[in-house]
Write a protein that holds these residues in place. Structure first.
Motif, PDB file in Angstrom:
ATOM      1  N   VAL A  69      44.441  31.481  41.611  1.00 38.17           N
ATOM      2  CA  VAL A  69      44.312  32.248  40.365  1.00 38.17           C
ATOM      3  C   VAL A  69      44.697  31.418  39.149  1.00 38.17           C
ATOM      4  N   LEU A  70      45.597  30.453  39.312  1.00 38.90           N
ATOM      5  CA  LEU A  70      46.040  29.648  38.186  1.00 38.90           C
ATOM      6  C   LEU A  70      44.950  28.701  37.697  1.00 38.90           C
ATOM      7  N   HIS A  71      43.933  28.475  38.528  1.00 42.82           N
ATOM      8  CA  HIS A  71      42.902  27.504  38.186  1.00 42.82           C
ATOM      9  C   HIS A  71      41.539  28.152  37.925  1.00 42.82           C
ATOM     10  N   TYR A  72      41.270  29.281  38.597  1.00 40.00           N
ATOM     11  CA  TYR A  72      39.941  29.873  38.496  1.00 40.00           C
ATOM     12  C   TYR A  72      39.951  31.320  38.005  1.00 40.00           C
ATOM     13  N   ALA A  73      41.127  31.839  37.666  1.00 41.24           N
ATOM     14  CA  ALA A  73      41.256  33.151  37.005  1.00 41.24           C
ATOM     15  C   ALA A  73      40.621  34.297  37.782  1.00 41.24           C
ATOM     16  N   GLN A  74      40.678  34.218  39.114  1.00 42.09           N
ATOM     17  CA  GLN A  74      40.133  35.298  39.935  1.00 42.09           C
ATOM     18  C   GLN A  74      41.193  36.386  40.043  1.00 42.09           C
ATOM     19  N   GLU A  75      41.158  37.321  39.118  1.00 43.36           N
ATOM     20  CA  GLU A  75      42.156  38.395  39.086  1.00 43.36           C
ATOM     21  C   GLU A  75      41.612  39.584  38.320  1.00 43.36           C
ATOM     22  N   ILE A  76      42.170  40.763  38.604  1.00 44.60           N
ATOM     23  CA  ILE A  76      41.796  42.014  37.942  1.00 44.60           C
ATOM     24  C   ILE A  76      43.043  42.873  37.800  1.00 44.60           C
ATOM     25  N   GLY A  99      41.307  53.905  40.521  1.00 44.21           N
ATOM     26  CA  GLY A  99      41.105  53.249  41.807  1.00 44.21           C
ATOM     27  C   GLY A  99      39.663  52.843  42.021  1.00 44.21           C
ATOM     28  N   ARG A 100      38.735  53.708  41.600  1.00 41.93           N
ATOM     29  CA  ARG A 100      37.321  53.369  41.745  1.00 41.93           C
ATOM     30  C   ARG A 100      36.928  52.230  40.808  1.00 41.93           C
ATOM     31  N   ARG A 101      37.500  52.225  39.594  1.00 44.37           N
ATOM     32  CA  ARG A 101      37.180  51.130  38.673  1.00 44.37           C
ATOM     33  C   ARG A 101      37.765  49.812  39.175  1.00 44.37           C
ATOM     34  N   LEU A 102      38.955  49.854  39.772  1.00 42.94           N
ATOM     35  CA  LEU A 102      39.529  48.641  40.351  1.00 42.94           C
ATOM     36  C   LEU A 102      38.592  48.069  41.417  1.00 42.94           C
ATOM     37  N   ALA A 103      38.000  48.952  42.204  1.00 42.32           N
ATOM     38  CA  ALA A 103      37.070  48.498  43.246  1.00 42.32           C
ATOM     39  C   ALA A 103      35.830  47.858  42.623  1.00 42.32           C
ATOM     40  N   ALA A 110      34.515  39.016  42.971  1.00 43.34           N
ATOM     41  CA  ALA A 110      34.486  38.521  44.355  1.00 43.34           C
ATOM     42  C   ALA A 110      35.848  38.641  45.023  1.00 43.34           C
ATOM     43  N   LEU A 111      36.531  39.744  44.753  1.00 42.63           N
ATOM     44  CA  LEU A 111      37.802  40.069  45.399  1.00 42.63           C
ATOM     45  C   LEU A 111      37.566  41.220  46.380  1.00 42.63           C
ATOM     46  N   PRO A 112      38.430  41.396  47.371  1.00 40.36           N
ATOM     47  CA  PRO A 112      38.252  42.499  48.318  1.00 40.36           C
ATOM     48  C   PRO A 112      38.525  43.844  47.642  1.00 40.36           C
ATOM     49  N   GLU A 113      37.721  44.831  47.965  1.00 43.91           N
ATOM     50  CA  GLU A 113      37.916  46.156  47.387  1.00 43.91           C
ATOM     51  C   GLU A 113      39.077  46.860  48.087  1.00 43.91           C
ATOM     52  N   LEU A 114      39.998  47.380  47.302  1.00 46.68           N
ATOM     53  CA  LEU A 114      41.132  48.115  47.849  1.00 46.68           C
ATOM     54  C   LEU A 114      40.704  49.561  48.090  1.00 46.68           C
ATOM     55  N   PRO A 115      40.865  50.082  49.305  1.00 46.61           N
ATOM     56  CA  PRO A 115      40.489  51.472  49.555  1.00 46.61           C
ATOM     57  C   PRO A 115      41.235  52.423  48.619  1.00 46.61           C
ATOM     58  N   LEU A 116      40.567  53.505  48.234  1.00 48.69           N
ATOM     59  CA  LEU A 116      41.178  54.461  47.315  1.00 48.69           C
ATOM     60  C   LEU A 116      42.473  55.020  47.893  1.00 48.69           C
ATOM     61  N   GLU A 117      42.514  55.238  49.208  1.00 50.13           N
ATOM     62  CA  GLU A 117      43.730  55.739  49.842  1.00 50.13           C
ATOM     63  C   GLU A 117      44.894  54.782  49.598  1.00 50.13           C
ATOM     64  N   TRP A 118      44.625  53.488  49.681  1.00 50.33           N
ATOM     65  CA  TRP A 118      45.669  52.496  49.447  1.00 50.33           C
ATOM     66  C   TRP A 118      46.066  52.455  47.974  1.00 50.33           C
ATOM     67  N   ALA A 201      32.304  44.459  31.840  1.00 51.66           N
ATOM     68  CA  ALA A 201      32.497  45.779  32.435  1.00 51.66           C
ATOM     69  C   ALA A 201      33.612  45.802  33.464  1.00 51.66           C
ATOM     70  N   ALA A 202      34.146  44.635  33.813  1.00 52.88           N
ATOM     71  CA  ALA A 202      35.282  44.541  34.739  1.00 52.88           C
ATOM     72  C   ALA A 202      36.569  44.438  33.927  1.00 52.88           C
ATOM     73  N   LYS A 203      37.647  44.908  34.527  1.00 57.62           N
ATOM     74  CA  LYS A 203      38.938  44.830  33.838  1.00 57.62           C
ATOM     75  C   LYS A 203      39.665  43.597  34.370  1.00 57.62           C
TER      76      LYS A 203
END
Length: 364
Positions: A69-76, A99-103, A110-118, A201-203
């Motif tokens: 993340v420090l080099h390619y800013a892959q974060e939300i 939760g749906r917007r985070l997904a 290109a990050l894994p989607e966190l289930p809404l339950e989680w 459109a991504a946060k």
């Protein structure tokens, strides 16, 4: 891979603040200045999926210098609030939508989607652990910041094979001390917040980083926020650095820039569209040119301008300034339509009005 049913462990913070220390902070928390005693953490790998859900003492994260993340800013990230109601219960405002917007953001980065339950489980687990940190009183809340980042130690341009998800919490006071006041806006005619096909459109943090230089220009011109235009024609109003915009017309209708792929789909934005219709306003989502904004305020066809976001909820917009001119729809006061929408929304969040749309979710 299907995520396991959500369960989280709790490790109490042995250095938790005393009741006296906590009370002193909650007396005047400000916004984003103080953090609660615990945080939530979970990890993801391609082989094991989401795992190790835990609430642990709040503290620094240890990162290798080669952490992706420090080099390619892959974060939300996300932002939402927990509210203490009069009966002592604690509620979240539309956390399922966050939760749906985070997904959706995860998919774009290109990050894994966190289930809404989680997602909901992580919020509930942290709020339960730090329940004493939820302030009470007018427009006070516990601000929750879920975030996800590429935590693999690797230098290479590809999706991270190790991802960390966390939630931290910060008590928040009323955004406007001394009453709601219009904010002045600087029009950025040089920089864009996001481009067509990009991450608007991504946060994600990169969108906000891109807004900081023009935000600095806004300060230099005596303004508190910056307004961005589209990146192709530099004609169409998109949003502020962190808030969506609305224009109240002289016939009582409300216009907001339509979602274009480079505008963040705000949860407060969507809620206001519904509440405005409830209050009898026609609501239109369409393109709005900067000339329409400037000319409409000048000739009176636009009577109010306001913005919205999680932190401020609803903010009246005063002066719009640019190189060579300015207009002001507010005359230093909050307009009646803005005030009415803001009051209804805040009353629902704080449990003082009927939640007709089922937006509030009990957390604890």
């Amino acid at each position: 891979m299907t995520a396991p049913t959500f369960t989280a462990t709790l490790t109490q913070n042995p250095a938790a603040r005393s009741e006296t220390e906590r009370a002193a902070i909650l007396a005047d928390p400000g916004f984003g200045n103080h953090f609660t005693d615990h945080m939530f953490l979970a990890e993801w790998t391609p082989d094991d999926g989401w795992q190790d859900a835990r609430v642990v003492p709040y503290g620094p994260l240890q990162l290798d210098p080669a952490t992706a993340v420090l080099h390619y800013a892959q974060e939300i990230f996300e932002g939402l609030k927990a509210y203490a109601h009069a009966d002592g219960s604690i509620w979240g405002f539309r956390p399922e939508a966050n939760g749906r917007r985070l997904a959706r953001s995860a998919h774009r980065l290109a990050l894994p989607e966190l289930p809404l339950e989680w997602f909901l489980g992580s919020i509930r687990s942290l709020v339960e652990a730090d329940r004493a940190w939820v302030p009470s009183g007018e427009e006070r809340s516990l601000y929750l910041r879920p975030f996800m980042f590429a935590s693999e130690v690797f230098l290479g341009v590809r999706p991270s094979q190790h991802v960390t998800y966390s939630v931290i919490a910060s008590p928040a006071g009323a955004y406007f001390k001394g009453g709601v006041k219009p904010v002045d806006i600087w029009l950025s005619e040089t920089y864009s917040r996001a481009g067509s096909g990009g991450t608007g459109a991504a946060k994600c943090g990169g969108n906000y980083a891109a807004s900081l230089l023009p935000q600095q220009e806004a300060y230099e011109h005596g303004c508190e926020q910056v307004a961005f235009l589209d990146s192709v024609e530099h004609t169409w109003v998109e949003e502020l650095g962190g808030m969506n915009l609305y224009f109240v017309q002289s016939d009582g209708s409300i216009v907001t820039p339509e979602l274009s792929g480079s505008i963040l789909e705000g949860i407060t934005r969507d809620s206001i569209l519904t509440l405005a219709r409830d209050l009898g306003h026609e609501v239109v989502e369409r393109k709005v040119s900067i000339d329409e904004w400037r000319g409409g305020v000048a000739d009176g066809s636009i009577t109010e301008v306001f913005a919205c976001g999680t932190a401020a909820v609803v903010t009246p917009v005063g002066r719009l300034a640019w190189d060579g001119g300015e207009v002001d729809a507010s005359h230093g006061e909050i307009g009646p339509v803005t005030a009415a929408i803001r009051a209804v929304l805040v009353d629902i969040q704080c449990g003082r009005a009927e939640d007709r749309h089922g937006w509030m979710t009990r957390l604890v």
